[in-house]
Enzyme design. Structure first.
Site, short mmCIF file in Angstrom:
data_model
loop_
_atom_site.label_atom_id
_atom_site.label_comp_id
_atom_site.label_asym_id
_atom_site.label_seq_id
_atom_site.Cartn_x
_atom_site.Cartn_y
_atom_site.Cartn_z
N ARG A 51 -4.65 -6.90 4.92
CA ARG A 51 -5.33 -6.44 3.70
C ARG A 51 -5.69 -7.63 2.80
O ARG A 51 -6.71 -7.62 2.12
CB ARG A 51 -4.44 -5.44 2.95
N LYS A 89 -9.96 -3.31 -8.10
CA LYS A 89 -9.68 -3.65 -9.50
C LYS A 89 -9.83 -5.15 -9.74
O LYS A 89 -10.25 -5.57 -10.82
CB LYS A 89 -8.30 -3.14 -9.90
N PRO A 110 -7.77 -3.52 -1.44
CA PRO A 110 -8.86 -4.38 -0.95
C PRO A 110 -9.67 -5.07 -2.05
O PRO A 110 -10.57 -5.84 -1.74
CB PRO A 110 -9.74 -3.40 -0.18
N GLY A 111 -9.36 -4.82 -3.31
CA GLY A 111 -10.02 -5.64 -4.33
C GLY A 111 -10.84 -4.86 -5.35
O GLY A 111 -11.57 -5.47 -6.14
N CYS A 114 -2.50 6.10 -7.76
CA CYS A 114 -3.47 7.17 -7.47
C CYS A 114 -2.69 8.40 -7.02
O CYS A 114 -3.03 9.04 -6.03
CB CYS A 114 -4.50 6.72 -6.45
N ALA A 159 -3.34 -6.24 -4.92
CA ALA A 159 -4.78 -6.33 -5.18
C ALA A 159 -5.70 -5.80 -4.08
O ALA A 159 -6.86 -5.50 -4.38
CB ALA A 159 -5.15 -7.77 -5.48
N ASP A 183 -1.20 -2.24 -9.65
CA ASP A 183 -1.80 -1.02 -9.09
C ASP A 183 -0.96 -0.70 -7.85
O ASP A 183 -1.33 -1.06 -6.74
CB ASP A 183 -3.27 -1.29 -8.75
N1 SAM Z 1 -5.61 -2.57 -6.43
C1 SAM Z 1 -6.21 -2.25 -5.15
C2 SAM Z 1 -7.66 -1.89 -5.36
O1 SAM Z 1 -8.03 -1.47 -6.45
O2 SAM Z 1 -8.46 -2.07 -4.42
C3 SAM Z 1 -5.45 -1.16 -4.43
C4 SAM Z 1 -3.99 -1.48 -4.27
S1 SAM Z 1 -3.08 -0.35 -3.30
C5 SAM Z 1 -2.92 0.99 -4.32
C6 SAM Z 1 -1.49 -1.05 -3.33
C7 SAM Z 1 -1.36 -2.37 -2.57
O3 SAM Z 1 -0.02 -2.83 -2.74
C8 SAM Z 1 -1.58 -2.24 -1.07
O4 SAM Z 1 -2.61 -3.10 -0.66
C9 SAM Z 1 -0.25 -2.64 -0.46
O5 SAM Z 1 -0.37 -3.40 0.73
C10 SAM Z 1 0.39 -3.47 -1.54
N2 SAM Z 1 1.88 -3.48 -1.48
C11 SAM Z 1 2.68 -2.81 -0.62
N3 SAM Z 1 3.98 -3.08 -0.88
C12 SAM Z 1 4.00 -3.93 -1.91
C13 SAM Z 1 5.03 -4.58 -2.64
N4 SAM Z 1 6.32 -4.39 -2.35
N5 SAM Z 1 4.69 -5.41 -3.63
C14 SAM Z 1 3.39 -5.61 -3.94
N6 SAM Z 1 2.37 -5.00 -3.29
C15 SAM Z 1 2.67 -4.18 -2.30
#
Ligand code: SAM
Length: 427
Positions: free
Chosen positions: A137, A114, A111-112, A230, A109, A177
């Site tokens: 984060r 979505k 930085p938030g 993305c 989630a 995401d």
């Molecule tokens: N959904 C967020 C937004 O819209 O602001 C962006 C999310 S970003 C693409 C992916 C996130 O997944 C990162 O904050 C990362 O730290 C986290 N992440 C990394 N490894 C992960 C894992 N194994 N399982 C779940 N989340 C993970």
């Protein structure tokens, strides 16, 4: 922009005659956007007072493209009136289509972007759990949930597989995401460019596969799983979807969208929606509210005096005196590291109740005593200044355009600044 050659070769092969247009999109500045926080005001209302030009985003009802560089430092941003979000990322919240009363998990989630979009669509009702594995984060996510005044959200930090053990088939909607190779982020975050490699794409795909498998275990029958990245790599997008469907015959694919930067006014995103057609439904036990009668009395007395319409819900009091308003229907979250549980109400020291910043951000519009500031005065408040006010003594909500920025306490015609130090503007 110096893009990795193998990346360009892959894109050329994939896009064919569309490749030159894709490549030329890298010569344009990164697209920026904001999404109005409809928990606080409508897109039309914001448009009428926006301090900078806005251009509607075609695929997001409350989204706008902007060119303003300093929108993150604007007083309206501090008041949680909007969230800065790259326009194509807004497509995910729209496609996910969350509704009030649903049980929703945002699995990756921070930085938030979505989470806050989903929360706006839920209009403060239902259960929203925002999870982030990375500690630093997760704190940023929690601050953003607070700034936007979201009352029905818990922020936690746990690996997806731990959550899957905890919840079972519980959620109506899960958003994954996923962390990805970030090919759509090259303009915004050029440090993603040297990190790109075919090996990293493959590593990301393996990690995404695990995240999706955990997510699949937590959906109730009929629930939707929204997967997004993305990036443009097929291993992480279309092939990941195919692979998931092969492993999970209990799901069907309902929708799949890919936005490219040369075909839309955004940097690009991928999104797929699966529906679980078979499975059960599990209800974890309710969140164990810890009731402390004296603390509750102190909060209710404060609340009756401070608000015209006191917030409803069950306060829980932690052993250290911090109090939270637990969203109705919140399940037990044992086994996860909890950063925020609904709205932080304040602290009770055994005698007095001291309200929290989060309480003001979520419900301050209903405060009886408000200090409504001009934009210039609001800047002074955000810098930590005390301000003169013709208000009775006691706590008040300090607002800009009627939207709370934080708390103040009036003493002898001066409102002392109670904005937490870490949230103040430094320059
Ligand atoms: N959904 C967020 C937004 O819209 O602001 C962006 C999310 S970003 C693409 C992916 C996130 O997944 C990162 O904050 C990362 O730290 C986290 N992440 C990394 N490894 C992960 C894992 N194994 N399982 C779940 N989340 C993970």
């Amino acid at each position: 922009m110096d893009l990795p050659r193998p990346f360009l070769e892959r894109m050329k092969e994939r896009l064919g005659s569309r490749f030159p247009a894709f490549l030329s999109s890298y010569g344009q500045p990164p697209r920026k956007g904001l999404r109005v926080n409809t928990l606080k005001l409508s897109a039309e209302e914001f448009r009428a007072i926006s301090p900078f030009p806005l251009l509607p985003v075609l695929w997001a009802a409350d989204g706008f493209s902007i060119t303003e560089e300093k929108a993150g430092g604007d007083v309206y941003h501090f008041a949680g009136m909007y969230y800065l979000q790259e326009p194509s990322a807004m497509s995910v919240g729209e496609i996910a289509g969350s509704y009030p009363h649903e049980r929703v998990l945002d699995l990756c989630a921070a930085p938030g972007g979505k989470t806050t979009h989903i929360a706006a669509k839920m209009a403060g009702r239902g259960i929203l759990i925002a999870n982030e594995t990375d500690d630093a984060r997760a704190k940023i996510l929690s601050r953003n949930v607070e700034r936007m005044g979201i009352a029905n959200c818990a922020v936690c930090s746990a690996p997806p597989e731990r959550l899957a053990e905890r919840f079972g088939e519980y959620f109506d909607l899960i958003l994954a995401d996923a962390p990805c190779s970030g090919e759509g982020m090259f303009k915004k975050e050029p440090n993603a460019i040297p990190e790109w490699s075919e090996e990293n794409v493959a590593r990301c795909a393996v990690r995404q596969r695990g995240i999706l498998d955990s997510a699949a275990k937590m959906l109730a029958a009929g629930g939707r799983l929204v997967y997004s990245t993305c990036t443009f790599a097929e291993e992480e997008d279309e092939w990941q979807v195919e692979d998931f469907l092969n492993r999970h015959p209990e799901f069907v694919l309902e929708r799949q969208e890919k936005l490219y930067p040369h075909e839309c006014a955004g940097e690009g995103h991928f999104c797929a929606v699966f529906r679980r057609t078979e499975g059960g439904e599990r209800r974890p036990g309710p969140f164990p509210v810890r009731r402390v009668a004296a603390a509750e009395r102190a909060f209710r007395a404060f609340s009756a005096d401070f608000f015209t319409a006191p917030p409803e819900g069950e306060p829980t009091t932690l052993p250290d005196g911090r109090m939270y308003l637990v969203p109705r229907g919140m399940p037990s979250l044992g086994g996860t590291r909890l950063l925020r549980l609904g709205v932080e109400l304040g602290e009770w020291d055994g005698k007095l109740f001291k309200p929290a910043h989060a309480l003001c951000m979520a419900f301050g519009s209903d405060a009886r005593r408000k200090l409504v500031l001009s934009r210039a005065e609001a800047e002074r408040y955000l810098h930590g200044e005390a301000l003169p006010a013709d208000l009775p003594a006691g706590w008040c909500a300090v607002c800009v355009a009627n939207f709370p920025l934080g708390l103040g306490k009036c003493v002898n015609g001066v409102v002392k600044n109670h904005l937490p130090k870490g949230l103040r503007k430094i320059v």
